[in-house]
Design a protein around this motif. Structure first.
Motif, short mmCIF file in Angstrom:
data_model
loop_
_atom_site.label_atom_id
_atom_site.label_comp_id
_atom_site.label_asym_id
_atom_site.label_seq_id
_atom_site.Cartn_x
_atom_site.Cartn_y
_atom_site.Cartn_z
N GLY A 170 8.98 2.06 66.77
CA GLY A 170 7.95 2.65 67.60
C GLY A 170 6.58 2.69 66.95
O GLY A 170 5.63 3.21 67.53
N ASP A 171 6.46 2.13 65.75
CA ASP A 171 5.19 2.09 65.01
C ASP A 171 4.50 0.77 65.32
O ASP A 171 4.73 -0.25 64.67
CB ASP A 171 5.47 2.22 63.51
N LEU A 172 3.63 0.79 66.33
CA LEU A 172 3.00 -0.45 66.79
C LEU A 172 2.04 -1.01 65.76
O LEU A 172 1.89 -2.23 65.65
CB LEU A 172 2.28 -0.21 68.12
N ALA A 173 1.41 -0.16 64.97
CA ALA A 173 0.48 -0.65 63.95
C ALA A 173 1.24 -1.43 62.87
O ALA A 173 0.82 -2.52 62.46
CB ALA A 173 -0.29 0.51 63.34
N ALA A 174 2.36 -0.88 62.39
CA ALA A 174 3.16 -1.58 61.39
C ALA A 174 3.77 -2.85 61.98
O ALA A 174 3.87 -3.88 61.29
CB ALA A 174 4.26 -0.66 60.86
N PHE A 175 4.17 -2.78 63.24
CA PHE A 175 4.70 -3.95 63.92
C PHE A 175 3.65 -5.06 63.96
O PHE A 175 3.94 -6.22 63.68
CB PHE A 175 5.12 -3.58 65.33
N ILE A 200 6.92 -1.29 75.83
CA ILE A 200 5.70 -1.98 75.38
C ILE A 200 5.93 -3.48 75.17
O ILE A 200 5.27 -4.10 74.35
CB ILE A 200 5.14 -1.35 74.09
N VAL A 201 6.84 -4.05 75.94
CA VAL A 201 7.13 -5.47 75.76
C VAL A 201 5.89 -6.30 76.02
O VAL A 201 5.58 -7.24 75.27
CB VAL A 201 8.29 -5.90 76.68
N ASP A 202 5.15 -5.98 77.09
CA ASP A 202 3.95 -6.77 77.38
C ASP A 202 2.93 -6.66 76.25
O ASP A 202 2.32 -7.66 75.84
CB ASP A 202 3.33 -6.36 78.71
N ALA A 203 2.77 -5.46 75.69
CA ALA A 203 1.82 -5.27 74.59
C ALA A 203 2.30 -6.00 73.34
O ALA A 203 1.51 -6.63 72.63
CB ALA A 203 1.65 -3.78 74.30
N ALA A 204 3.60 -5.93 73.05
CA ALA A 204 4.14 -6.59 71.86
C ALA A 204 3.98 -8.10 71.96
O ALA A 204 3.59 -8.77 70.98
CB ALA A 204 5.61 -6.22 71.68
N LEU A 205 4.25 -8.67 73.12
CA LEU A 205 4.09 -10.11 73.29
C LEU A 205 2.61 -10.50 73.18
O LEU A 205 2.27 -11.55 72.63
CB LEU A 205 4.66 -10.56 74.63
N ALA A 206 1.73 -9.64 73.67
CA ALA A 206 0.29 -9.92 73.55
C ALA A 206 -0.15 -9.92 72.09
O ALA A 206 -1.06 -10.68 71.71
CB ALA A 206 -0.51 -8.88 74.34
N LEU A 207 0.51 -9.10 71.26
CA LEU A 207 0.20 -9.07 69.83
C LEU A 207 0.72 -10.30 69.11
O LEU A 207 0.28 -10.60 67.99
CB LEU A 207 0.81 -7.83 69.18
N GLY A 208 1.68 -10.99 69.72
CA GLY A 208 2.25 -12.17 69.09
C GLY A 208 3.73 -12.08 68.79
O GLY A 208 4.28 -12.95 68.11
N ARG A 229 8.45 -14.12 81.24
CA ARG A 229 7.84 -15.32 81.81
C ARG A 229 6.39 -15.08 82.21
O ARG A 229 5.52 -15.93 81.98
CB ARG A 229 8.65 -15.80 83.00
N LEU A 230 6.13 -13.94 82.82
CA LEU A 230 4.76 -13.62 83.24
C LEU A 230 3.84 -13.51 82.03
O LEU A 230 2.70 -14.00 82.06
CB LEU A 230 4.75 -12.32 84.04
N CYS A 231 4.32 -12.87 80.97
CA CYS A 231 3.49 -12.74 79.77
C CYS A 231 3.18 -14.10 79.17
O CYS A 231 2.04 -14.39 78.78
CB CYS A 231 4.20 -11.86 78.74
N ARG A 232 4.17 -14.96 79.10
CA ARG A 232 3.96 -16.28 78.50
C ARG A 232 3.08 -17.17 79.37
O ARG A 232 2.40 -18.07 78.85
CB ARG A 232 5.31 -16.94 78.23
N ALA A 233 3.07 -16.90 80.67
CA ALA A 233 2.20 -17.66 81.58
C ALA A 233 0.77 -17.13 81.60
O ALA A 233 -0.10 -17.72 82.25
CB ALA A 233 2.79 -17.64 82.99
N GLY A 234 0.54 -16.01 80.91
CA GLY A 234 -0.80 -15.43 80.89
C GLY A 234 -1.15 -14.67 82.15
O GLY A 234 -2.33 -14.37 82.39
N ASP A 235 -0.16 -14.33 82.97
CA ASP A 235 -0.40 -13.59 84.21
C ASP A 235 -0.37 -12.10 83.89
O ASP A 235 0.61 -11.40 84.17
CB ASP A 235 0.65 -13.97 85.24
#
Length: 311
Positions: A170-175, A200-208, A229-235
């Protein structure tokens, strides 16, 4: 099948269906595996927290891995938890799950006694030296009371000890530090970084991040595959909408009354109640000594499913 490097997509931590007598329900396990594979998930993780691995006997753990490997028959990589208090005990689990056919092992830091980073490093090096398959670190401080330092994870990855990380801290900064390091440090292009958070899957994928290991994917695997799929498509707009729908559905983990049960009983009980209501598993029983949901609490789970369009 070989685990891709990096492993991407949705890798559900598979629930362990039980009979009323608390034995592994193999037929229900097969139906659950079919439910997940039909949704298009990208891998399977058995014997993690959502699998109730800590509550299963060694024989039950072995049965879960063997039946999963046999039923999936190479269609998806199977990751198996090798989770225990000390290095020698973890090595025994590594030998057992790999003999049963697991394609990778997922390992926490040692626990019971608090451990120093140097001891954690020795632990992972010993496990990697003994394991015939890739080793992923499992960062879950709520269970093992130790947060894996990002620099330690990256150093072990650079040394070829770790093939990936499942982060449930749950530590997004360390992640983010691990994701950035995996992207920028030489030799780490194949290192897998997965989030264990449903919310926070969308946020995690956006971080890489490369993918997600959400327990709620047992209940709605199609939703998480769609989100990926939506995240990878940039939608981003539709991805946010899907993530928010899944966040609302995640409310079912709070169905249990905190005055009479812990959050684990409530969450795992809700996942299993949802799978039972959806006709995937025959019995919603959880392992002892977890407290079962009441009829009223199961009805709350059903309302969450209906609101999400799943009933």
């Amino acid at each position: 099948m070989p685990v891709p490097a990096p492993l991407t997509g949705v890798v559900p931590p598979v629930c362990t269906p039980l009979t009323p007598e608390r034995e592994v329900d193999v037929e229900s396990l097969h139906r659950l595996l079919d439910h997940l594979t039909a949704a298009g998930v990208h891998g399977l993780f058995v014997l993690g927290s959502t699998s109730e691995a800590a509550y299963l006997t060694d024989a039950q753990r072995g049965l879960v891995v063997a039946e999963t490997v046999r039923h999936v028959a190479g269609r998806l990589p199977v990751l198996a938890g090798a989770i225990d208090m000390t290095t020698p005990r973890v090595l025994e689990h590594v030998a057992a799950v790999t003999a049963a056919g697991a394609d990778a092992v997922v390992v926490t830091a040692p626990f019971y006694a608090r451990t120093h980073p140097a001891e954690i490093a020795r632990h992972y090096r010993a496990v990697a030296a003994a394991s015939p398959v890739p080793v992923l670190a499992y960062d879950i401080p709520v269970a093992v009371h130790t947060k894996l330092p990002a620099d330690l994870v990256l150093d072990l990855a650079a040394d070829g000890v770790l093939a990936g990380l499942k982060d449930s801290s749950g530590d997004l900064a360390a992640f983010r530090e691990v994701v950035t390091g995996a992207r920028t440090r030489a030799g780490l292009t194949g290192f897998t970084v997965l989030t264990g958070s449903e919310l926070i899957v969308d946020a995690a994928l956006a971080l890489g991040a490369h993918g997600a290991v959400p327990g709620l994917a047992n209940v709605d695997p199609h939703g998480y595959v769609r989100l990926d799929r939506l995240c990878r498509a940039g939608d981003t707009e539709r991805a946010r909408t899907e993530q928010e729908r899944l966040c609302a559905l995640f409310g079912l983990v709070h169905a249990g009354d905190p005055a009479r049960m812990g959050p684990g009983s409530s969450a795992i009980g809700a996942f299993k109640a949802a799978l039972h209501l959806r006709g995937v598993i025959a019995c919603p029983a959880t392992a002892e000594p977890q407290v079962p949901l009441s009829e009223d609490e199961v009805r709350r789970v059903g309302k969450c499913l209906s609101a999400a369009g799943l009933l």
